[in-house]
Design a protein around this motif. Structure first.
Motif, PDB file in Angstrom:
ATOM      1  N   LEU A 296      20.217 -43.450 -47.503  1.00 45.69           N
ATOM      2  CA  LEU A 296      20.657 -42.202 -46.881  1.00 45.69           C
ATOM      3  C   LEU A 296      20.522 -42.277 -45.364  1.00 45.69           C
ATOM      4  O   LEU A 296      21.383 -41.773 -44.627  1.00 45.69           O
ATOM      5  CB  LEU A 296      19.850 -41.032 -47.427  1.00 45.69           C
ATOM      6  CG  LEU A 296      20.127 -40.626 -48.878  1.00 45.69           C
ATOM      7  CD1 LEU A 296      19.155 -39.524 -49.315  1.00 45.69           C
ATOM      8  CD2 LEU A 296      21.569 -40.163 -49.043  1.00 45.69           C
ATOM      9  N   GLY A 297      19.442 -42.904 -44.896  1.00 46.79           N
ATOM     10  CA  GLY A 297      19.244 -43.043 -43.455  1.00 46.79           C
ATOM     11  C   GLY A 297      20.336 -43.866 -42.799  1.00 46.79           C
ATOM     12  O   GLY A 297      20.854 -43.504 -41.735  1.00 46.79           O
ATOM     13  N   MET A 298      20.697 -44.995 -43.427  1.00 47.02           N
ATOM     14  CA  MET A 298      21.756 -45.833 -42.867  1.00 47.02           C
ATOM     15  C   MET A 298      23.112 -45.135 -42.898  1.00 47.02           C
ATOM     16  O   MET A 298      23.896 -45.217 -41.949  1.00 47.02           O
ATOM     17  CB  MET A 298      21.814 -47.171 -43.627  1.00 47.02           C
ATOM     18  CG  MET A 298      20.638 -48.082 -43.341  1.00 47.02           C
ATOM     19  SD  MET A 298      20.828 -49.736 -44.063  1.00 47.02           S
ATOM     20  CE  MET A 298      20.706 -49.337 -45.805  1.00 47.02           C
ATOM     21  N   MET A 299      23.380 -44.441 -44.000  1.00 45.25           N
ATOM     22  CA  MET A 299      24.645 -43.693 -44.088  1.00 45.25           C
ATOM     23  C   MET A 299      24.688 -42.576 -43.048  1.00 45.25           C
ATOM     24  O   MET A 299      25.728 -42.341 -42.406  1.00 45.25           O
ATOM     25  CB  MET A 299      24.797 -43.110 -45.498  1.00 45.25           C
ATOM     26  CG  MET A 299      25.011 -44.141 -46.579  1.00 45.25           C
ATOM     27  SD  MET A 299      25.046 -43.418 -48.250  1.00 45.25           S
ATOM     28  CE  MET A 299      26.469 -42.342 -48.120  1.00 45.25           C
ATOM     29  N   GLY A 300      23.559 -41.896 -42.863  1.00 39.13           N
ATOM     30  CA  GLY A 300      23.500 -40.824 -41.877  1.00 39.13           C
ATOM     31  C   GLY A 300      23.690 -41.338 -40.469  1.00 39.13           C
ATOM     32  O   GLY A 300      24.383 -40.713 -39.650  1.00 39.13           O
ATOM     33  N   LEU A 301      23.099 -42.482 -40.160  1.00 36.97           N
ATOM     34  CA  LEU A 301      23.260 -43.062 -38.832  1.00 36.97           C
ATOM     35  C   LEU A 301      24.706 -43.474 -38.603  1.00 36.97           C
ATOM     36  O   LEU A 301      25.254 -43.275 -37.497  1.00 36.97           O
ATOM     37  CB  LEU A 301      22.329 -44.269 -38.679  1.00 36.97           C
ATOM     38  CG  LEU A 301      22.304 -44.925 -37.288  1.00 36.97           C
ATOM     39  CD1 LEU A 301      21.887 -43.917 -36.235  1.00 36.97           C
ATOM     40  CD2 LEU A 301      21.368 -46.127 -37.283  1.00 36.97           C
ATOM     41  N   GLY A 302      25.321 -44.037 -39.625  1.00 41.52           N
ATOM     42  CA  GLY A 302      26.737 -44.406 -39.501  1.00 41.52           C
ATOM     43  C   GLY A 302      27.615 -43.195 -39.230  1.00 41.52           C
ATOM     44  O   GLY A 302      28.516 -43.237 -38.376  1.00 41.52           O
ATOM     45  N   TRP A 303      27.358 -42.098 -39.970  1.00 46.23           N
ATOM     46  CA  TRP A 303      28.132 -40.874 -39.756  1.00 46.23           C
ATOM     47  C   TRP A 303      27.848 -40.283 -38.374  1.00 46.23           C
ATOM     48  O   TRP A 303      28.763 -39.771 -37.703  1.00 46.23           O
ATOM     49  CB  TRP A 303      27.804 -39.841 -40.825  1.00 46.23           C
ATOM     50  CG  TRP A 303      28.382 -38.478 -40.522  1.00 46.23           C
ATOM     51  CD1 TRP A 303      27.714 -37.368 -40.142  1.00 46.23           C
ATOM     52  CD2 TRP A 303      29.772 -38.125 -40.557  1.00 46.23           C
ATOM     53  NE1 TRP A 303      28.568 -36.322 -39.929  1.00 46.23           N
ATOM     54  CE2 TRP A 303      29.850 -36.756 -40.178  1.00 46.23           C
ATOM     55  CE3 TRP A 303      30.935 -38.817 -40.859  1.00 46.23           C
ATOM     56  CZ2 TRP A 303      31.059 -36.071 -40.094  1.00 46.23           C
ATOM     57  CZ3 TRP A 303      32.147 -38.138 -40.783  1.00 46.23           C
ATOM     58  CH2 TRP A 303      32.208 -36.792 -40.405  1.00 46.23           C
ATOM     59  N   SER A 304      26.609 -40.362 -37.901  1.00 41.63           N
ATOM     60  CA  SER A 304      26.254 -39.843 -36.579  1.00 41.63           C
ATOM     61  C   SER A 304      27.013 -40.571 -35.484  1.00 41.63           C
ATOM     62  O   SER A 304      27.506 -39.948 -34.532  1.00 41.63           O
ATOM     63  CB  SER A 304      24.742 -39.984 -36.345  1.00 41.63           C
ATOM     64  OG  SER A 304      24.018 -39.262 -37.311  1.00 41.63           O
ATOM     65  N   PHE A 309      31.420 -40.756 -31.355  1.00 42.72           N
ATOM     66  CA  PHE A 309      32.477 -41.444 -30.637  1.00 42.72           C
ATOM     67  C   PHE A 309      33.881 -41.018 -31.047  1.00 42.72           C
ATOM     68  O   PHE A 309      34.831 -41.182 -30.284  1.00 42.72           O
ATOM     69  CB  PHE A 309      32.328 -42.967 -30.814  1.00 42.72           C
ATOM     70  CG  PHE A 309      31.077 -43.513 -30.187  1.00 42.72           C
ATOM     71  CD1 PHE A 309      30.964 -43.599 -28.807  1.00 42.72           C
ATOM     72  CD2 PHE A 309      29.999 -43.913 -30.962  1.00 42.72           C
ATOM     73  CE1 PHE A 309      29.807 -44.099 -28.209  1.00 42.72           C
ATOM     74  CE2 PHE A 309      28.848 -44.412 -30.381  1.00 42.72           C
ATOM     75  CZ  PHE A 309      28.751 -44.503 -28.995  1.00 42.72           C
ATOM     76  N   MET A 310      34.023 -40.485 -32.255  1.00 43.31           N
ATOM     77  CA  MET A 310      35.354 -40.085 -32.717  1.00 43.31           C
ATOM     78  C   MET A 310      35.584 -38.575 -32.623  1.00 43.31           C
ATOM     79  O   MET A 310      36.716 -38.122 -32.389  1.00 43.31           O
ATOM     80  CB  MET A 310      35.553 -40.531 -34.170  1.00 43.31           C
ATOM     81  CG  MET A 310      35.421 -42.027 -34.376  1.00 43.31           C
ATOM     82  SD  MET A 310      36.585 -43.004 -33.376  1.00 43.31           S
ATOM     83  CE  MET A 310      38.157 -42.506 -34.098  1.00 43.31           C
ATOM     84  N   LEU A 311      34.522 -37.791 -32.778  1.00 40.14           N
ATOM     85  CA  LEU A 311      34.668 -36.335 -32.783  1.00 40.14           C
ATOM     86  C   LEU A 311      34.029 -35.677 -31.568  1.00 40.14           C
ATOM     87  O   LEU A 311      34.211 -34.472 -31.348  1.00 40.14           O
ATOM     88  CB  LEU A 311      34.056 -35.741 -34.069  1.00 40.14           C
ATOM     89  CG  LEU A 311      34.591 -36.297 -35.396  1.00 40.14           C
ATOM     90  CD1 LEU A 311      33.865 -35.649 -36.572  1.00 40.14           C
ATOM     91  CD2 LEU A 311      36.097 -36.069 -35.503  1.00 40.14           C
ATOM     92  N   GLY A 312      33.253 -36.458 -30.813  1.00 38.42           N
ATOM     93  CA  GLY A 312      32.635 -35.925 -29.611  1.00 38.42           C
ATOM     94  C   GLY A 312      31.416 -35.073 -29.857  1.00 38.42           C
ATOM     95  O   GLY A 312      30.978 -34.327 -28.972  1.00 38.42           O
ATOM     96  N   ASN A 313      30.837 -35.136 -31.035  1.00 39.09           N
ATOM     97  CA  ASN A 313      29.650 -34.342 -31.351  1.00 39.09           C
ATOM     98  C   ASN A 313      28.393 -34.972 -30.750  1.00 39.09           C
ATOM     99  O   ASN A 313      28.372 -36.150 -30.374  1.00 39.09           O
ATOM    100  CB  ASN A 313      29.476 -34.206 -32.857  1.00 39.09           C
ATOM    101  CG  ASN A 313      30.597 -33.429 -33.498  1.00 39.09           C
ATOM    102  OD1 ASN A 313      31.290 -32.646 -32.837  1.00 39.09           O
ATOM    103  ND2 ASN A 313      30.791 -33.627 -34.799  1.00 39.09           N
ATOM    104  N   SER A 314      27.337 -34.184 -30.707  1.00 40.90           N
ATOM    105  CA  SER A 314      26.064 -34.662 -30.176  1.00 40.90           C
ATOM    106  C   SER A 314      25.454 -35.694 -31.129  1.00 40.90           C
ATOM    107  O   SER A 314      25.505 -35.542 -32.353  1.00 40.90           O
ATOM    108  CB  SER A 314      25.102 -33.488 -29.993  1.00 40.90           C
ATOM    109  OG  SER A 314      23.816 -33.958 -29.619  1.00 40.90           O
TER     110      SER A 314
END
Length: 353
Positions: A296-304, A309-314
């Motif tokens: 879950l941590g790796m998946m979360g980091l990937g989504w972050s 970089f793609m959506l401009g979120n924090s």
């Protein structure tokens, strides 16, 4: 016999013409029977096995009355007779020929089945290509004879001088598989799991479920997992390797893929059998929870990173949370490994040079 124990040697052979005969003739005299398994060779291996058997001048296996004893297989048309043709014993040699090619693990399994039929006290495995020095066999036999271990295996990695002739690609691959096998098997001190120079007691052979043994090149790794699940003691014995003109028939791409999948399946099976079914230990839950958290941590980091970089979120909040989850999962995995080491510490010994 060796120190009042009957000894059998299982020797797989596939296209070992020019090597197998010399290896048979160098087997020590205390060995009672040599099971040589021809895995459907396409060269003169089979003929060379017969010629070497006829030259073997060691004393034949005798029974208590001093009469010559012949190898008798009484599995009634079972697994052994279905997979191989077992020929009459010639001196100490029992020539066995597979009905179809089964690979190195399949040949070892056939030899083990034959040794079980003969009720051999200790069964040694060694290759037919001359890489394993018969002079070191007592080092494998002694821990079993002295009731310190149920299974002993050679280790080429313990000393630099023992592995200096090992090709670099073999050393690197072996090191990776050593770590993966430690995790899968629970024998954390044991190294060089690919080494096929081993000895196993009749007790271990009868109880480890040899009928279900993996038959590809990872059979050594598979057997270690099964031994651990049954609570068997393992001796890791320092023995040098010999590299000569032999050629490996291993396809390393297929090998790594198959053995990696097998180790993962065996690891999960061992956790279930040893720590959930036969007994209970929280380390199994630590492994499961840790694996879930790290994933879950790796998946979360990937989504972050994607959101940044793609959506401009924090990135800070999502990234920090993902790293925290990953760290907690990794901590649980480390605790699980530590518990596993403690549980199995008494099941391992190292025999140094």
């Amino acid at each position: 016999m060796y120190r009042d124990h009957t000894v059998g040697v299982v020797m797989p052979a596939y296209n070992e013409e020019g090597l197998i005969g010399d290896v048979i003739l160098t087997i020590p005299e205390y060995v009672d029977v040599i099971y040589v398994i021809d895995d459907c060779s396409t060269d003169g291996t089979w003929e060379e096995i017969y010629e070497a058997a006829k030259q073997d001048e060691a004393t034949e296996l005798e029974d208590q009355q001093g009469k010559t004893s012949k190898t008798v297989f009484a599995d009634g048309g079972g697994l052994l007779s279905n997979r191989a043709e077992v020929y009459d014993q010639i001196e100490r040699v029992v020539p066995i020929q597979h009905r179809e090619n089964m690979g190195a693990g399949g040949a070892i399994k056939t030899g083990y089945l034959a040794a079980l039929e003969d009720k051999i006290d200790i069964t040694v495995t060694m290759d037919g290509d001359g890489q394993m020095d018969p002079d070191y066999m007592p080092r494998l036999l002694d821990p079993i004879v002295e009731d310190e271990a149920d299974y002993a295996k050679a280790n080429r990695l313990l000393y630099r001088e023992f592995r200096e002739d090992m090709p670099i690609f073999r050393f690197l691959g072996n090191s990776i598989l050593t770590f993966l096998t430690k995790v899968a098997s629970g024998y954390w001190k044991t190294m060089d799991p690919q080494n096929g120079y081993t000895a196993i007691s009749n007790y271990a052979l009868e109880n480890v479920g040899i009928e279900m043994m993996y038959e590809y090149y990872g059979y050594c790794n598979d057997l270690l997992v099964k031994l651990n699940a049954k609570g068997m003691r393992v001796a890791d014995v320092a023995v040098p390797a010999i590299y000569g003109d032999e050629e490996s028939s291993i396809d390393y791409t297929t090998y790594i893929r198959k053995v990696s999948v097998m180790l993962l399946q065996n690891f999960l099976w061992r956790l279930k059998v040893k720590y959930l079914v036969l007994d209970f230990h929280p380390l199994a839950l630590f492994y499961v929870f840790g694996a879930l958290m790290t994933t879950l941590g790796m998946m979360g980091l990937g989504w972050s990173l994607y959101a940044k970089f793609m959506l401009g979120n924090s990135l800070f909040v999502r990234g920090s949370t993902s790293i925290l989850v990953f760290s907690i999962g990794s901590m649980f995995m480390m605790f699980a490994m530590l518990f596993d080491m403690q549980v199995n510490e008494s099941k391992e010994i190292q025999v140094r040079a």
